[in-house]
Design an enzyme around this catalytic site. Sequence first.
Site, PDB file in Angstrom:
ATOM      1  N   THR A  67       0.851  -1.191   0.000  1.00  0.00           N
ATOM      2  CA  THR A  67       0.000   0.000   0.000  1.00  0.00           C
ATOM      3  C   THR A  67       0.887   1.242   0.000  1.00  0.00           C
ATOM      4  O   THR A  67       2.114   1.150   0.088  1.00  0.00           O
ATOM      5  CB  THR A  67      -0.922   0.005   1.231  1.00  0.00           C
ATOM      6  OG1 THR A  67      -0.116  -0.159   2.413  1.00  0.00           O
ATOM      7  CG2 THR A  67      -1.934  -1.127   1.157  1.00  0.00           C
ATOM      8  N   TYR A  68       0.268   2.430  -0.055  1.00  0.00           N
ATOM      9  CA  TYR A  68       1.016   3.682  -0.180  1.00  0.00           C
ATOM     10  C   TYR A  68       2.015   3.843   0.958  1.00  0.00           C
ATOM     11  O   TYR A  68       1.698   3.613   2.131  1.00  0.00           O
ATOM     12  CB  TYR A  68       0.042   4.859  -0.192  1.00  0.00           C
ATOM     13  CG  TYR A  68       0.669   6.151  -0.638  1.00  0.00           C
ATOM     14  CD1 TYR A  68       1.324   6.238  -1.862  1.00  0.00           C
ATOM     15  CD2 TYR A  68       0.621   7.278   0.170  1.00  0.00           C
ATOM     16  CE1 TYR A  68       1.902   7.432  -2.279  1.00  0.00           C
ATOM     17  CE2 TYR A  68       1.188   8.475  -0.235  1.00  0.00           C
ATOM     18  CZ  TYR A  68       1.833   8.542  -1.466  1.00  0.00           C
ATOM     19  OH  TYR A  68       2.416   9.734  -1.877  1.00  0.00           O
ATOM     20  N   MET A  69       3.264   4.240   0.585  1.00  0.00           N
ATOM     21  CA  MET A  69       4.359   4.182   1.564  1.00  0.00           C
ATOM     22  C   MET A  69       4.618   5.513   2.284  1.00  0.00           C
ATOM     23  O   MET A  69       5.584   5.621   3.036  1.00  0.00           O
ATOM     24  CB  MET A  69       5.648   3.691   0.907  1.00  0.00           C
ATOM     25  CG  MET A  69       6.208   4.560  -0.189  1.00  0.00           C
ATOM     26  SD  MET A  69       5.278   4.382  -1.705  1.00  0.00           S
ATOM     27  CE  MET A  69       5.621   5.950  -2.467  1.00  0.00           C
TER      28      MET A  69
END
Length: 369
Positions: free
Chosen positions: A135-137
């Site tokens: 998922t978005y980091m």
Amino acid sequence: QEINDFKPVEYWTIDAKLKAKQQEFVAKFTGIDGVPARVANGVDEEGKEQFLAGALENGERTGEVVAQLEKAAWSVANVDRKERRRNPVAPYTTSKLQQDASSRLGFNVRRTMGVAQRLYEGVQIGKDETVGLITYMRTDSIRVAPDAIVEARDYVKKNLGAKYLPENPVEYKGKKDAQDAHEAIRPTIVDHTPDSIRASLSDEQYKLYKMIWQRFVSSQMVPAVFDQTTVDIAAKADRTYDFRVTGSILKFDGFLKVWDGGSEDSILPELSAAQSLQKISVDPEQKFTQPPPRFNEASLVKVLEERGIGRPSTYASIINTIQDRDYVKKIQAKFVPTEIGTVVTKLLVKNFPYIFDTAYTATLESELD
């Protein structure tokens, strides 16, 4: 400035190498006749006195104690056994990922975010299409989508067994000032285990993905259980000299089955009160207090997060900027301010105190809210 003004304090410690049932272990000196030994170490920020525990003030006093210990009779004074549980930790936020990648993998912040970006954008798995693996980091949240929690719990039950699965999903509390715009960093598909897609990843992608995957899956597992033993030891000569040793034995690995939680205390032989011990050696050591450690990338990110300076998306650029503008040099992985960095800082803080207050970003965020 704290480092420049620092005055070291001398102190001495004593370790005793002892033997019981053919097993050697090391105990640390703690005091005399039940009174803790300690050395004054200045005051804290609130003016409260600080002390170094288990320490003697100089070599002469230490020599006197060692002379008594060499002829002392050693025995176990008390054994305290407690069951201790160690709970799993929440999935990664940006700052925690950057800190762990630094300490565990040796990645700097720029490299960590570059590798994470590629995992997020997607990797071709075998002959299949490109798959976004995480998922978005850039996130300050530990929130996880309910379907992802179900997926993790199903994996644990199916592959590790019901004994590793808590009765209910594990919930974690995030920071009050978290923006919570994105989920925690986690694998998009739990069944994409690190080893099953190893061939599709570069070495650095595999290492970072493995860390993210293990942290997430272990966050939905039961605690590890240890037997912790604290042994008080008496060395009787002209007086009773107190020593202590702590050890633990892993009874049930729990979430550590998946997550490498680091080393635990040493394993001790079976000991009981009044049991005699054999002295192997007594080892005094002169030490000096150290100045506050300089920042490395991991510790700087930690403080940025704690003080609300910047946001998950800006930690990497902050660290790059202070180096690109030659405000700091990296010496043995530690940041050391340059002359221009010191001059510019003094000039800016003096003339723009509101903007260059460390709480500026956090204050601005709350005002915008």
